[in-house]
Design a protein around this motif. Structure first.
Motif, PDB file in Angstrom:
ATOM      1  N   UNK A   1       0.809  -1.221   0.000  1.00  0.00           N
ATOM      2  CA  UNK A   1       0.000   0.000   0.000  1.00  0.00           C
ATOM      3  C   UNK A   1       0.845   1.275   0.000  1.00  0.00           C
ATOM      4  N   UNK A   2       2.133   1.148   0.214  1.00  0.00           N
ATOM      5  CA  UNK A   2       3.035   2.300   0.113  1.00  0.00           C
ATOM      6  C   UNK A   2       3.655   2.260  -1.280  1.00  0.00           C
ATOM      7  N   UNK A   3       3.302   3.185  -2.173  1.00  0.00           N
ATOM      8  CA  UNK A   3       3.718   3.098  -3.585  1.00  0.00           C
ATOM      9  C   UNK A   3       5.150   3.554  -3.811  1.00  0.00           C
ATOM     10  N   UNK A   4       6.091   2.684  -3.533  1.00  0.00           N
ATOM     11  CA  UNK A   4       7.516   3.015  -3.670  1.00  0.00           C
ATOM     12  C   UNK A   4       7.967   2.819  -5.114  1.00  0.00           C
ATOM     13  N   UNK A   5       7.445   3.645  -5.993  1.00  0.00           N
ATOM     14  CA  UNK A   5       7.697   3.501  -7.430  1.00  0.00           C
ATOM     15  C   UNK A   5       8.973   4.240  -7.824  1.00  0.00           C
ATOM     16  N   UNK A   6       9.905   3.517  -8.420  1.00  0.00           N
ATOM     17  CA  UNK A   6      11.093   4.127  -9.009  1.00  0.00           C
ATOM     18  C   UNK A   6      10.803   4.469 -10.461  1.00  0.00           C
ATOM     19  N   UNK A   7      11.150   5.668 -10.857  1.00  0.00           N
ATOM     20  CA  UNK A   7      10.902   6.099 -12.239  1.00  0.00           C
ATOM     21  C   UNK A   7      12.181   6.678 -12.842  1.00  0.00           C
TER      22      UNK A   7
END
Length: 456
Positions: free
Chosen positions: A28-34
């Protein structure tokens, strides 16, 4: 993407196994690398760290928690000895969710019961499932009063999905402390179904090496001008010829020692005539390599360095002749070959008039031993938790953070202890990524057994 559906009625999070509750909270914690900016949004990793501390209080009380740059974590759980420390790795970041999800990618939706259901969400397989399973195993052992035979380090990277340097920072910190790991275990393989044609049993593939990852840029320059008066042999035409030439002239197919060992182990479990061919792979390497290369896809990737054109650019407008055309090429370099080999091959194939630039380079990792006490320890864990599976070494086709640890450890293995069907593996970096709860709990059992059996 559809809106999130609620979890199964009547299921409360307090009824869930601790590992499942932790995994759902992590998802639920959106740790998105971009790319760019090659990092996670400010504040998100701090939220994830808080979730880890909340769900694993004994671990955070017993271990030294070391924060690294970019939000990566090192946790040091002291054992009875520091002579042969072990590093368990996973990464905290995930890829963007993408499209075509039928559930909220960050909703951590549970379908079915808390013991036999399925949890959906970005990262449950890659790689928050491993984070939750590792930490849950340590938490259970601490609750039981267990003291490991050797020091245990947990290394959780924060930018693996964008080829970041968080794992390299962990290596710097371990070196600073004089830590020389006896064994490292990162993600990579799995207890995979439907992996090899003719083999019906699950195969626990443990990565003993990984291919190098290198990106090249092909550049063709020309005069440009108005599209109404084009000249023959312009930049786009020459680039197109170069791209096609690369596809028609791949590097030679070779059957390496790791693949021969894989086939040797699988041969007794394969249907005929596949089993007989696998058994003879060592004495018929060229023929087997050619046969696998002809199949394309994963079989071909086992026996050669692969190259594929991934990006193209040319003129900025439909009525303008490009003065420069470029193509991006991604190469995955097999053990035994090098970045220099690939660059030389590309230059010889595309010929004059095409500049070849190295954008990113990464050599294949060294081979870790499979006739070794550390590999045998992993095999015993597989035999206990996954008794129907055959364990084999293999070369990881993608890249992991484990490659950085090869600088300080001769035994770097890549294995996530979860059952994964072929359909499930397709959801990694795709829509509807999911993990079955019994498989998550088996992963906890595997890590716990591994830590209990560390040699003195």
């Amino acid at each position: 993407m559809s809106s999130a559906a609620p979890s199964t009625p009547g299921v409360h999070e307090t009824d869930e196994p601790a590992a499942l509750a932790a995994l759902r909270a992590l998802v639920r914690v959106p740790t998105v690398s971009r790319r760019p900016p090659d990092r996670i949004e400010d504040g998100v990793l701090a939220r994830l760290h808080a979730v880890l501390a909340e769900h694993f209080p004994l671990l955070h009380a017993a271990a030294e928690v070391i924060g690294l740059d970019d939000g990566a974590l090192l946790l040091h759980w002291r054992g009875r000895s520091a002579a042969r420390p072990v590093v368990l790795m996973a990464h905290l970041d995930v890829v963007p969710p993408g499209e075509h999800w039928t559930r909220d990618p960050f909703g951590a939706e549970l379908l079915g019961g808390p013991q036999d259901g399925t949890v959906y969400g970005r990262g449950v397989l890659d790689d928050k499932g491993s984070v939750a399973a590792i930490c849950s195993a340590v938490e259970e052992l601490l609750a039981a009063g267990h003291e490991p035979a050797q020091d245990v380090w947990l290394s959780f990277g924060s930018n693996e999905e964008v080829s970041g340097t968080a794992a390299a920072a962990a290596v710097v910190e371990l070196r600073r402390r004089g830590v020389e790991p006896w064994m490292v275990l990162d993600e990579g393989g799995a207890v995979a179904g439907g992996t090899f044609p003719g083999v019906d049993v699950p195969v626990a593939v443990i990565g003993v090496a990984e291919k190098g990852t290198t990106s090249l840029r092909l550049v063709a320059s020309g005069g440009g001008g108005h599209a109404s008066t084009p000249s023959r042999g312009g930049a786009t035409a020459r680039l197109a010829k170069a791209v096609l030439a690369l596809e028609r002239h791949p590097l030679p197919a070779r059957l390496g020692d790791v693949t021969v060992e894989t086939f040797r182990r699988l041969a007794p479990h394969a249907r005929q005539p596949v089993g007989a061919l696998m058994a003879r792979a060592g004495s018929a390497r060229p023929a087997v390599a050619r046969a696998l290369a002809a199949l394309g896809g994963e079989p071909a990737a086992l026996v050669r360095t692969t190259m594929v054109t991934t990006t193209l650019s040319g003129s900025p407008a439909l009525n303008v002749v490009a003065s420069e055309a470029t193509a991006g090429v991604n190469a995955r370099i097999a053990p035994g070959e090098s970045v220099a080999d690939v660059v030389a091959h590309v230059r010889s194939v595309v010929g004059k008039g095409i500049d070849v630039e190295v954008v990113e380079s990464g050599e294949p990792s060294p081979l870790s031993p499979w006739e070794d006490e550390a590999f045998a320890l992993l095999e015993r864990g597989v035999a206990e938790v996954f008794p129907d599976a055959v364990t084999t070494p293999y070369v990881v086709l993608a890249a992991t953070d484990g490659r950085f640890l090869a600088e300080i450890c001769p035994r770097v293995y890549r294995f996530a202890p979860f059952r994964m069907s072929k359909a499930q593996r397709a959801t990694i970096h795709g829509p509807d990524e999911h993990l079955h709860v019994p498989d998550l709990l088996d992963g906890v059992r595997f890590y716990r057994r591994l830590l209990e059996e560390l040699p003195a």
